[in-house]
Scaffold this motif. Structure first.
Motif, PDB file in Angstrom:
ATOM      1  N   ILE A   1       0.673  -1.039  -0.010  1.00  0.00           N
ATOM      2  CA  ILE A   1      -0.350  -0.016   0.226  1.00  0.00           C
ATOM      3  C   ILE A   1       1.296   1.127   0.327  1.00  0.00           C
ATOM      4  O   ILE A   1       0.627   2.524  -0.211  1.00  0.00           O
ATOM      5  N   PHE A   2       1.673   0.965  -0.109  1.00  0.00           N
ATOM      6  CA  PHE A   2       3.487   2.340   0.350  1.00  0.00           C
ATOM      7  C   PHE A   2       4.646   1.963   0.229  1.00  0.00           C
ATOM      8  O   PHE A   2       5.317   1.112   0.846  1.00  0.00           O
ATOM      9  N   ALA A   3       5.379   2.871  -0.306  1.00  0.00           N
ATOM     10  CA  ALA A   3       6.568   2.625  -0.605  1.00  0.00           C
ATOM     11  C   ALA A   3       7.240   4.060  -0.709  1.00  0.00           C
ATOM     12  O   ALA A   3       6.972   4.319  -1.197  1.00  0.00           O
ATOM     13  N   GLU A   4       8.298   4.089   0.268  1.00  0.00           N
ATOM     14  CA  GLU A   4       9.440   4.732  -0.071  1.00  0.00           C
ATOM     15  C   GLU A   4       9.428   5.821  -1.176  1.00  0.00           C
ATOM     16  O   GLU A   4      10.386   5.107  -1.824  1.00  0.00           O
ATOM     17  N   GLY A   5       9.661   7.099  -1.214  1.00  0.00           N
ATOM     18  CA  GLY A   5      10.397   7.225  -2.801  1.00  0.00           C
ATOM     19  C   GLY A   5       9.190   7.529  -3.562  1.00  0.00           C
ATOM     20  O   GLY A   5       9.607   7.760  -4.444  1.00  0.00           O
ATOM     21  N   VAL A   6       7.897   6.406  -3.549  1.00  0.00           N
ATOM     22  CA  VAL A   6       7.059   6.233  -4.505  1.00  0.00           C
ATOM     23  C   VAL A   6       5.714   6.420  -4.033  1.00  0.00           C
ATOM     24  O   VAL A   6       5.254   6.948  -5.513  1.00  0.00           O
ATOM     25  N   GLY A   7       5.549   6.605  -3.361  1.00  0.00           N
ATOM     26  CA  GLY A   7       3.618   6.806  -2.415  1.00  0.00           C
ATOM     27  C   GLY A   7       2.815   6.175  -2.728  1.00  0.00           C
ATOM     28  O   GLY A   7       3.448   4.585  -1.778  1.00  0.00           O
ATOM     29  N   CYS A   8       1.750   6.416  -2.928  1.00  0.00           N
ATOM     30  CA  CYS A   8       0.739   5.400  -1.980  1.00  0.00           C
ATOM     31  C   CYS A   8       0.078   4.516  -3.074  1.00  0.00           C
ATOM     32  O   CYS A   8       0.067   5.244  -4.059  1.00  0.00           O
ATOM     33  N   ALA A   9      -0.341   3.178  -2.822  1.00  0.00           N
ATOM     34  CA  ALA A   9      -1.750   2.644  -3.854  1.00  0.00           C
ATOM     35  C   ALA A   9      -2.455   2.930  -4.286  1.00  0.00           C
ATOM     36  O   ALA A   9      -3.044   4.026  -3.400  1.00  0.00           O
ATOM     37  N   ALA A  10      -2.943   3.170  -4.840  1.00  0.00           N
ATOM     38  CA  ALA A  10      -3.996   3.839  -6.050  1.00  0.00           C
ATOM     39  C   ALA A  10      -5.393   3.193  -5.213  1.00  0.00           C
ATOM     40  O   ALA A  10      -6.417   4.761  -4.353  1.00  0.00           O
ATOM     41  N   ARG A  11      -5.386   2.300  -4.343  1.00  0.00           N
ATOM     42  CA  ARG A  11      -6.931   1.878  -3.413  1.00  0.00           C
ATOM     43  C   ARG A  11      -6.973   2.596  -1.957  1.00  0.00           C
ATOM     44  O   ARG A  11      -7.390   2.453  -1.569  1.00  0.00           O
ATOM     45  N   VAL A  12      -5.503   3.024  -2.145  1.00  0.00           N
ATOM     46  CA  VAL A  12      -5.374   3.552  -1.023  1.00  0.00           C
ATOM     47  C   VAL A  12      -5.939   4.834  -0.358  1.00  0.00           C
ATOM     48  O   VAL A  12      -4.660   5.720   0.241  1.00  0.00           O
ATOM     49  N   CYS A  13      -5.527   5.728  -2.281  1.00  0.00           N
ATOM     50  CA  CYS A  13      -5.366   7.091  -1.511  1.00  0.00           C
ATOM     51  C   CYS A  13      -6.747   7.863  -1.290  1.00  0.00           C
ATOM     52  O   CYS A  13      -7.401   7.899  -1.364  1.00  0.00           O
ATOM     53  N   PRO A  14      -6.179   9.037  -0.145  1.00  0.00           N
ATOM     54  CA  PRO A  14      -7.204   9.778  -0.204  1.00  0.00           C
ATOM     55  C   PRO A  14      -7.963  10.089  -1.403  1.00  0.00           C
ATOM     56  O   PRO A  14      -7.825  10.623  -2.139  1.00  0.00           O
ATOM     57  N   ASP A  15      -9.317  10.728  -0.671  1.00  0.00           N
ATOM     58  CA  ASP A  15     -10.414  10.675  -1.975  1.00  0.00           C
ATOM     59  C   ASP A  15     -11.487  12.310  -1.071  1.00  0.00           C
ATOM     60  O   ASP A  15     -11.028  12.433   0.117  1.00  0.00           O
ATOM     61  N   GLY A  16     -12.363  12.341  -1.578  1.00  0.00           N
ATOM     62  CA  GLY A  16     -13.336  13.513  -1.445  1.00  0.00           C
ATOM     63  C   GLY A  16     -13.867  13.029   0.471  1.00  0.00           C
ATOM     64  O   GLY A  16     -14.851  13.248   0.893  1.00  0.00           O
ATOM     65  N   GLU A  17     -14.063  11.534  -0.220  1.00  0.00           N
ATOM     66  CA  GLU A  17     -14.619  10.380   1.712  1.00  0.00           C
ATOM     67  C   GLU A  17     -14.052  10.738   2.333  1.00  0.00           C
ATOM     68  O   GLU A  17     -14.100   9.897   3.770  1.00  0.00           O
ATOM     69  N   THR A  18     -12.560  11.069   2.090  1.00  0.00           N
ATOM     70  CA  THR A  18     -11.393  10.399   3.370  1.00  0.00           C
ATOM     71  C   THR A  18     -11.424  10.934   4.704  1.00  0.00           C
ATOM     72  O   THR A  18     -12.137  12.308   4.811  1.00  0.00           O
ATOM     73  N   ARG A  19     -11.462  10.302   5.899  1.00  0.00           N
ATOM     74  CA  ARG A  19     -11.945  10.865   7.310  1.00  0.00           C
ATOM     75  C   ARG A  19     -10.688  10.767   8.200  1.00  0.00           C
ATOM     76  O   ARG A  19     -10.691  11.823   8.770  1.00  0.00           O
ATOM     77  N   ARG A  20      -9.892   9.876   8.053  1.00  0.00           N
ATOM     78  CA  ARG A  20      -9.185   9.201   8.427  1.00  0.00           C
ATOM     79  C   ARG A  20      -7.673   9.165   7.860  1.00  0.00           C
ATOM     80  O   ARG A  20      -8.015   8.203   6.607  1.00  0.00           O
ATOM     81  N   LEU A  21      -6.312   9.845   8.054  1.00  0.00           N
ATOM     82  CA  LEU A  21      -5.041   9.583   7.628  1.00  0.00           C
ATOM     83  C   LEU A  21      -3.947   8.517   8.466  1.00  0.00           C
ATOM     84  O   LEU A  21      -4.443   9.464   9.408  1.00  0.00           O
ATOM     85  N   LEU A  22      -3.443   8.344   7.646  1.00  0.00           N
ATOM     86  CA  LEU A  22      -2.301   7.489   7.863  1.00  0.00           C
ATOM     87  C   LEU A  22      -0.960   8.514   7.608  1.00  0.00           C
ATOM     88  O   LEU A  22      -0.988   8.533   6.226  1.00  0.00           O
ATOM     89  N   VAL A  23      -0.280   9.195   8.237  1.00  0.00           N
ATOM     90  CA  VAL A  23       0.076  10.154   7.711  1.00  0.00           C
ATOM     91  C   VAL A  23       1.465   9.219   8.193  1.00  0.00           C
ATOM     92  O   VAL A  23       1.664   8.910   9.660  1.00  0.00           O
ATOM     93  N   LEU A  24       2.746   9.243   7.214  1.00  0.00           N
ATOM     94  CA  LEU A  24       4.031   8.335   7.262  1.00  0.00           C
ATOM     95  C   LEU A  24       4.960  10.178   7.289  1.00  0.00           C
ATOM     96  O   LEU A  24       4.769  10.541   6.540  1.00  0.00           O
ATOM     97  N   GLU A  25       5.685   9.900   8.297  1.00  0.00           N
ATOM     98  CA  GLU A  25       7.495  10.623   7.701  1.00  0.00           C
ATOM     99  C   GLU A  25       8.783   9.383   8.274  1.00  0.00           C
ATOM    100  O   GLU A  25       8.803   9.086   9.326  1.00  0.00           O
ATOM    101  N   ILE A  26       9.765   9.614   7.446  1.00  0.00           N
ATOM    102  CA  ILE A  26      11.115   9.071   7.310  1.00  0.00           C
ATOM    103  C   ILE A  26      11.637   9.403   7.619  1.00  0.00           C
ATOM    104  O   ILE A  26      12.175  10.501   6.965  1.00  0.00           O
ATOM    105  N   LEU A  27      12.326   9.769   9.047  1.00  0.00           N
ATOM    106  CA  LEU A  27      13.581  10.764   9.131  1.00  0.00           C
ATOM    107  C   LEU A  27      15.149   9.076   8.768  1.00  0.00           C
ATOM    108  O   LEU A  27      15.545   8.335   9.208  1.00  0.00           O
ATOM    109  N   GLY A  28      16.036   9.877   8.870  1.00  0.00           N
ATOM    110  CA  GLY A  28      17.176   9.160   8.955  1.00  0.00           C
ATOM    111  C   GLY A  28      18.752   9.672   8.524  1.00  0.00           C
ATOM    112  O   GLY A  28      18.648  10.643   8.113  1.00  0.00           O
ATOM    113  N   LYS A  29      19.640   9.217   9.083  1.00  0.00           N
ATOM    114  CA  LYS A  29      19.981   8.571   9.379  1.00  0.00           C
ATOM    115  C   LYS A  29      20.052   9.150  11.146  1.00  0.00           C
ATOM    116  O   LYS A  29      20.684   9.799  11.381  1.00  0.00           O
ATOM    117  N   CYS A  30      19.446   8.147  11.646  1.00  0.00           N
ATOM    118  CA  CYS A  30      19.158   8.687  13.497  1.00  0.00           C
ATOM    119  C   CYS A  30      19.971   7.172  13.864  1.00  0.00           C
ATOM    120  O   CYS A  30      20.221   6.131  13.240  1.00  0.00           O
TER     121      CYS A  30
END
Length: 450
Positions: A421-450
């Protein structure tokens, strides 16, 4: 047949080897069978001529019950009657076969030669005949062998001598008959349970129908092959010394005859502890001409370039981590990197454009995700359909197109019950992309090197 024909053939064989010196001790490996009894009688006959001492050794394998004990008793009585000192070794090939997970035939051979190693003698003579040599050559021809393998049984190998290689099994039996000498018969030699026995009972008789003197003619052929193999080995050693220009490296192979190329490559592999077969030798010879890389084993590669062949050991990357369940907050999959995950609530008034502008591509419609979410590396066969595309793409290609080489192996991937459903640098899969009906978002942030 003249009674002294066999002893003369044995004497000729021994003199040709140029190894026996007066006052040396030759120990005859004595099983009690016709061949070994013949060898012992011949060596005793030649003892005054050669000025040597003759002893004998018998190895009891304990594989044939009472028959094994019969053989030992026969050998003891024979040597006592002939005045020959006999050493007897008891071995257990059945236990060795079970321990090393090999055949009893192989285990028996290993036990036998381990016993021979304890023998106090300058030389150990074994009773391999011209008939054995033919059977070995046929066996190796069928199984596949190099020129060296096709030369069959060597007349001398270390301190082991094979004086009967010019004598056939039929001549052995005639010789013993002329002496009135008895011997024992191994009952396992009468069955077709072993490959060698099937060759002896089925293949050799068919060859003798084509050529009644096949044992004699093949014996000459094998001696000729051995001479040519010895010559090629000498030439290959000289060529190897010239071409071996560095550690695990051969240069100038293109200047050598193909036969020497193959032998030099085989020597290089042997030096590196790598077993070789004909298909591999052909592949590596072509690799040296055409260039490229070929995996030999694990992290070991053969590298060809402009007539040079090198064996290299590459540093293998650390194993990739196993998948872990995604949790809100910090997730550590790869050393030096942290993936932060959080849930955001979206108001009905917020449009899709604002969502993407605010969170870029690292946001997914949480309610479209199927089952548990796992964080993992990319796996072979992973595919993903991006938004706006009516087809799936190999995730490997998508990562290669969007991440630099040093980050591709440690790209973070999210997957649910239905796949990526998601790959770093690529983005999310079409089937889980937010749209007008979206009410909850899973937000990701990748930090490195940590």
């Amino acid at each position: 047949m003249r009674a002294d024909a066999v002893s003369r053939a044995v004497l000729e064989q021994l003199r040709e080897l140029h190894c026996l010196e007066p006052e040396q001790t030759v120990c005859c490996a004595l099983s009690g069978g016709a061949d070994s009894v013949c060898l012992l009688r011949c060596l005793l006959e030649l003892r005054p001529v050669l000025g040597i001492t003759i002893t004998a050794v018998h190895v009891n394998h304990h594989l044939r019950g009472a028959e094994s004990e019969r053989d030992r008793t026969f050998c003891q009585q024979l040597c006592a009657g002939l005045g020959v000192r006999l050493a007897v070794y008891d071995v257990n090939p059945a236990a060795r076969a079970a321990q090393e997970h090999c055949s009893e035939e192989l285990a028996a051979r290993e036990c036998r030669y381990a016993a021979f190693a304890q023998v106090q003698a300058d030389w150990i003579a074994t009773a391999h005949t011209a008939s054995d040599n033919l059977e070995t050559a046929v066996h190796r021809l069928v199984r596949g062998a190099s020129l060296h393998g096709l030369t069959a049984i060597p007349p001398k190998n270390g301190r082991f001598l094979r004086p009967l290689l010019r004598v056939t099994r039929r001549q052995v039996e005639q010789y013993l008959e002329s002496l009135g000498q008895t011997y024992v018969t191994d009952s396992t030699n009468l069955t077709d349970a072993y490959t060698r026995n099937r060759i002896r009972h089925q293949v050799i008789p068919a060859l003798e129908q084509l050529n009644p003197s096949v044992e004699r003619t093949v014996s000459y052929t094998l001696r000729s092959l051995r001479r040519e193999d010895d010559f090629l080995h000498q030439q290959a050693q000289a060529a190897y010394a010239k071409c071996h220009t560095g550690k695990n490296t051969l240069s100038g192979l293109e200047t050598l005859h193909e036969a020497l190329q193959f032998r030099c490559i085989a020597m290089l592999l042997e030096e590196a502890g790598i077993s070789c077969e004909a298909p591999l030798l052909e592949r590596l010879a072509a690799l040296a001409r055409q260039g490229g890389r070929w995996n030999l084993s694990g992290a070991v590669y053969a590298v060809g370039k402009s007539g040079t062949l090198t064996i290299e050991t590459v540093q293998l990357p650390e194993p990739l981590p196993e998948a872990i369940p995604l949790q809100m907050g910090e997730n550590r999959l790869f050393s030096g990197f942290v993936l932060h995950a959080r849930l955001e609530t979206v108001s009905p008034a917020e449009n899709v454009a604002n969502i993407h502008k605010k969170f870029a591509n690292a946001c997914l419609d949480y309610d479209k995700i199927k089952g548990e979410i796992f964080l993992r590396p990319r796996q072979s066969g992973d595919r993903m359909q991006l938004s706006g595309r009516g087809f799936t793409s190999a995730l490997k290609k998508l990562i290669q197109a969007n991440l630099p080489p040093e980050r591709r192996r440690t790209a973070h991937v999210l997957a649910d019950a239905d796949g990526v459903i998601f790959a770093e640098g690529v983005g999310c899969a079409a089937r889980v992309c937010p749209d007008g009906e979206t009410r909850r978002l899973l937000v990701l942030e990748i930090l490195g090197k940590c």
